[in-house]
Design an enzyme around this catalytic site. Structure first.
Site, short mmCIF file in Angstrom:
data_model
loop_
_atom_site.label_atom_id
_atom_site.label_comp_id
_atom_site.label_asym_id
_atom_site.label_seq_id
_atom_site.Cartn_x
_atom_site.Cartn_y
_atom_site.Cartn_z
N GLY A 63 0.79 -1.22 0.00
CA GLY A 63 0.00 0.00 0.00
C GLY A 63 0.82 1.27 0.00
N ASP A 65 4.19 1.58 -1.33
CA ASP A 65 4.84 1.67 -2.65
C ASP A 65 4.05 0.80 -3.62
OD1 ASP A 65 6.49 2.07 -4.77
OD2 ASP A 65 8.28 1.23 -3.86
N MET A 113 -8.44 4.49 -0.90
CA MET A 113 -7.67 4.72 -2.12
C MET A 113 -8.28 4.01 -3.33
SD MET A 113 -5.39 6.72 -0.82
CE MET A 113 -4.13 6.92 -2.07
N SER A 175 -9.37 -5.82 0.89
CA SER A 175 -9.51 -4.37 0.92
C SER A 175 -10.99 -4.01 0.99
CB SER A 175 -8.90 -3.73 -0.33
OG SER A 175 -9.29 -2.38 -0.42
N SER A 319 1.26 2.19 8.76
CA SER A 319 0.87 3.44 9.43
C SER A 319 1.89 3.85 10.50
CB SER A 319 -0.52 3.30 10.06
OG SER A 319 -1.47 3.02 9.07
#
Length: 336
Positions: A63, A65, A113, A175, A319
């Protein structure tokens, strides 16, 4: 360490703009002598997992790169593995902006995203240029406009293309930001997908004369019954590993905080307990039959140790890396 000052500057920017700016700088130095600016020496602590040897147990989660643009610069920071992606067969823009939000007080992020990426062919060209000597995972997903019923075709297309270049392949079926994707975690849909993936893996092993392990990435929002079924399916289909977990839809720990009501998956510190509990239950169900890569809310040595104590063989950060920076890598690897 300089990162607190860097973070203060970056956090003045919109989260996605901060990400773009950071990657712009990393792209400039990746593969050049200026990589020394981000290089740090971390202890070598080899771990065997999925038939591979990882130089240390800490990896970068998928997530960050997505297109494999900064593999060498990220590798210089000391990660034992880097998981790039999620990548899809065709390029896609992802969801409308804004789509990434900070929950600063909770040290969490919410993202929707939507698998924005430049496509698998572009990613492969970037991988070919990289010289990273750790384990490179490639995380694959389906395009948004591919019907869920045909979703497995997208995974097979990606597998065909990335197989020669991947240390392992991660199958993202968890996701929350691609409509219908999480339905692939259940029952016949999961069995159908895993059969197709395992058959493709066997075919590609013969063609390329090498075995590339497959890990499936699951959600933290599974019920007890669903978790038992997922574990059973992974074992029955001889999947090589499981990545637990993706982001959560649960907002119970961030109620009342700025941005808490944004649609998307929540990651960071508020996910730590939930993902660790999934790992613990999954470990009990799997009983050592396949390894767990633990991810979700790791922002300290203690959090990493909790994941390993719960049953994870390897751990990943994302994160926590945003909030704590490269020093977190050295801190965890040195003390885990």
């Amino acid at each position: 360490m300089y990162y607190p000052f860097v973070r203060k500057a970056l956090f003045q920017l919109d989260p996605e703009r901060a990400h773009e700016f950071t990657f712009q700088q990393l792209r400039r130095i990746t593969g050049t002598p200026f990589e020394a600016l981000v290089r740090q020496k971390v202890p070598v602590k080899p771990v065997s997992c999925m038939g591979l040897t990882f130089k240390n147990p800490l990896g970068l989660a998928a997530g960050l790169d997505k297109d494999g643009e900064c593999i060498d610069a990220l590798g210089a920071m000391g990660f034992g593995s880097i998981e790039i992606g999620t990548v899809t067969p065709r390029p896609q823009p992802g969801n409308d902006k804004p789509r990434l939000f900070r929950l600063v007080d909770a040290e969490g992020l919410i993202n929707r995203m939507g698998f924005n990426n430049l496509g698998v062919d572009n990613l492969i060209e970037n991988v070919k240029k990289a010289h990273y000597d750790g384990v490179l995972g490639i995380n694959i997903g389906k395009n948004k406009d591919t019907p869920v019923e045909q979703g497995k075709d997208d995974y097979l297309i990606c597998m065909d293309k990335i197989y020669p270049y991947a240390g392992y392949i991660a199958i993202n079926i968890s996701s929350p930001n691609t409509p219908g994707l999480r339905t692939l975690q259940y029952g016949e849909a999961l069995d159908d997908l895993l059969i197709a993936i395992k058959n493709k893996q066997n075919d590609l092993q013969k063609i390329h004369q090498k075995y590339v392990p497959i890990a499936v990435k699951i959600a933290p929002d599974l019920s007890e019954e669903e978790l038992i079924q997922v574990a059973d399916s992974l074992v029955r289909h001889n999947i090589d590993g499981v990545i637990a977990t993706n982001t959560t839809l649960d907002r119970s720990l961030v109620q009342g905080m700025k941005n808490c009501d944004q649609t998307g998956g929540l990651s960071g510190r508020p996910l730590q307990l939930k993902s660790t509990e999934i790992i613990r239950r999954l470990s009990q169900e799997l009983n050592g039959r396949l390894p767990i890569i633990g991810v979700g809310g790791i922002d300290s040595v203690i959090a990493a140790r909790e994941k390993i104590a719960a049953g994870a063989t390897l751990v990943q950060i994302y994160s926590g890396f945003i909030f704590k920076g490269p020093p977190l890598i050295k801190e965890i690897v040195s003390n885990i």
